[in-house]
Design a protein around this motif. Structure first.
Motif, short mmCIF file in Angstrom:
data_model
loop_
_atom_site.label_atom_id
_atom_site.label_comp_id
_atom_site.label_asym_id
_atom_site.label_seq_id
_atom_site.Cartn_x
_atom_site.Cartn_y
_atom_site.Cartn_z
N VAL A 96 78.16 28.50 112.36
CA VAL A 96 77.16 29.48 111.90
C VAL A 96 77.84 30.66 111.24
O VAL A 96 77.40 31.15 110.18
N LEU A 97 78.96 31.13 111.81
CA LEU A 97 79.69 32.24 111.21
C LEU A 97 80.30 31.84 109.87
O LEU A 97 80.25 32.61 108.89
N LEU A 98 80.87 30.64 109.81
CA LEU A 98 81.53 30.21 108.57
C LEU A 98 80.53 29.80 107.50
O LEU A 98 80.92 29.58 106.36
N ASN A 99 79.27 29.70 107.85
CA ASN A 99 78.26 29.35 106.85
C ASN A 99 77.81 30.56 106.05
O ASN A 99 77.20 30.42 104.98
N PHE A 100 78.11 31.77 106.55
CA PHE A 100 77.78 32.98 105.79
C PHE A 100 78.72 33.10 104.60
O PHE A 100 79.84 32.60 104.61
N ARG A 101 78.27 33.82 103.60
CA ARG A 101 79.08 34.05 102.40
C ARG A 101 79.89 35.33 102.60
O ARG A 101 79.33 36.41 102.77
N PHE A 102 81.21 35.20 102.59
CA PHE A 102 82.11 36.35 102.71
C PHE A 102 83.44 35.99 102.06
O PHE A 102 83.78 34.80 101.93
N PRO A 103 84.21 36.97 101.63
CA PRO A 103 85.49 36.68 100.97
C PRO A 103 86.45 35.94 101.91
O PRO A 103 86.59 36.29 103.09
N GLY A 104 87.09 34.91 101.39
CA GLY A 104 88.05 34.14 102.18
C GLY A 104 87.41 33.12 103.10
O GLY A 104 88.06 32.65 104.04
N ARG A 105 86.16 32.75 102.83
CA ARG A 105 85.48 31.82 103.71
C ARG A 105 86.18 30.46 103.74
O ARG A 105 86.34 29.86 104.81
N MET A 106 86.62 29.95 102.60
CA MET A 106 87.29 28.66 102.56
C MET A 106 88.61 28.69 103.34
O MET A 106 88.99 27.69 103.97
N LEU A 107 89.30 29.84 103.31
CA LEU A 107 90.54 29.96 104.06
C LEU A 107 90.29 29.85 105.56
O LEU A 107 91.01 29.14 106.28
N PHE A 108 89.26 30.51 106.04
CA PHE A 108 88.95 30.46 107.46
C PHE A 108 88.51 29.05 107.87
O PHE A 108 88.81 28.59 108.97
N ARG A 109 87.77 28.37 107.01
CA ARG A 109 87.38 26.99 107.30
C ARG A 109 88.61 26.10 107.43
O ARG A 109 88.68 25.24 108.31
N PHE A 112 90.46 26.64 110.84
CA PHE A 112 89.86 25.99 111.99
C PHE A 112 90.05 24.48 111.95
O PHE A 112 89.98 23.83 113.01
N PHE A 113 90.29 23.92 110.78
CA PHE A 113 90.45 22.47 110.70
C PHE A 113 91.92 22.05 110.75
O PHE A 113 92.21 20.89 111.07
N LEU A 114 92.85 22.95 110.49
CA LEU A 114 94.27 22.59 110.47
C LEU A 114 94.77 21.99 111.78
O LEU A 114 95.56 21.03 111.75
N PRO A 115 94.36 22.50 112.96
CA PRO A 115 94.85 21.87 114.20
C PRO A 115 94.50 20.39 114.31
O PRO A 115 95.24 19.63 114.94
N VAL A 116 93.39 19.97 113.72
CA VAL A 116 93.01 18.56 113.78
C VAL A 116 94.05 17.71 113.04
O VAL A 116 94.34 16.58 113.43
N ILE A 117 94.64 18.28 111.98
CA ILE A 117 95.61 17.54 111.18
C ILE A 117 96.99 17.53 111.85
O ILE A 117 97.65 16.49 111.93
N PHE A 118 97.40 18.69 112.36
CA PHE A 118 98.77 18.82 112.85
C PHE A 118 98.90 18.53 114.35
O PHE A 118 100.00 18.21 114.80
#
Length: 286
Positions: A96-109, A112-118
């Protein structure tokens, strides 16, 4: 001379043929063979695998004599039932927080997904062994002693295991967060605009619009979390099945029986979740 509909169907089956071959060769055949071995006493001999039919003895041994397996399964089941709401609620909150429009949203997404990869099984094991997967509050405020003193042992131990691996569990929320974001983006902005015009507050909008609309994604994430947790790197049942596989006293037959018992239990849990949540899922009229 073949009708058009059948030609189209034939083309589709031809595209599916590589997958069907792989499914039969690498999934269905090993599953069927493991089910066959679960009714045998399997020995490794110089001539290959020696099988002696034992009927349901492997399954009876798992429930009546192998007390360690029963205790492990009860502990894993209790911990999983605690993990599911924690991961689902956390993933929904972050989505819900990451669905809002704010600067750097893609970076924050991505963060949160990087741990799944590494975070592979070996990486998680090393972090957990170093004591970096739990909460510092457990030691600082002696929360563990408080839980052990006020809760029965039946629930205190699973709860402490959840808290000790709390950070690592939240790392496994990356896929669930993405699924929730995809679900949130299926809700049209005009619906929220209409609710705002009618005087609905953000809190009311969440409970009346957002939550019902993403209820199918909540169920999907619950099912994904169940499957993910039952194959978690720290799952003792998976290690116990692997140990029995190489143990001369039990072998492949007993390990196959344990695997099928485990699979059946997980499958039944999934059916229960589907049955309980079915009436709460909101379906949109097209």
């Amino acid at each position: 001379m073949i009708p058009y509909e059948k030609r189209q169907a034939l083309v589709g089956y031809l595209f599916l043929l590589p997958w069907l071959v792989g499914l039969c060769a690498f999934v269905l055949y090993p599953l069927g063979y493991s089910f066959f071995m679960s009714f045998h006493k399997v020995r490794i001999t110089s001539d290959g695998l020696g099988m002696k039919p034992v009927g349901w003895d492997n399954y009876k041994y798992a429930f009546l004599q192998d007390n360690q397996f029963v205790l492990m399964f009860a502990a894993v089941l209790k911990e999983t039932l605690m993990y599911i709401p924690i991961i689902t609620v956390f993933a929904l909150f972050v989505a819900v927080l990451l669905n809002f429009r704010f600067p750097g949203r893609m970076l924050f997404r991505a963060v949160f997904f990087l741990p799944v990869i590494f975070a592979t099984g070996q990486v998680l094991t090393e972090i957990f062994n170093q004591g970096a997967g739990g909460l510092d509050i457990l030691v600082k405020y002696d929360v563990a002693s408080f839980i052990q003193y006020n809760l029965p042992k039946f629930w205190a131990e699973p709860l402490l295991n959840v808290l000790r691996a709390f950070v690592l569990i939240l790392w496994y929320s990356g896929v669930q967060i993405i699924i929730f974001i995809a679900g949130l983006q299926t809700i049209g902005r005009t619906v929220y605009e209409a609710a705002t015009i009618d005087g609905a507050s953000p809190w009311e909008t969440f409970w009346k619009i957002t939550l019902p609309a993403i209820s199918p994604f909540i169920v999907l994430n619950m099912l994904y979390t169940i499957v993910d947790l039952f194959t978690f790197p720290f799952n003792p049942i998976v290690s116990w099945i692997s140990w029995n596989m190489t143990n001369s006293g039990t072998g492949y037959g007993y390990a196959s029986a344990l695997g099928w018992i485990y699979f059946t239990a997980v499958f039944l849990l999934i059916l229960v979740v589907l049955g309980v949540t079915k009436k709460f899922v909101f379906t949109r009229e097209r």
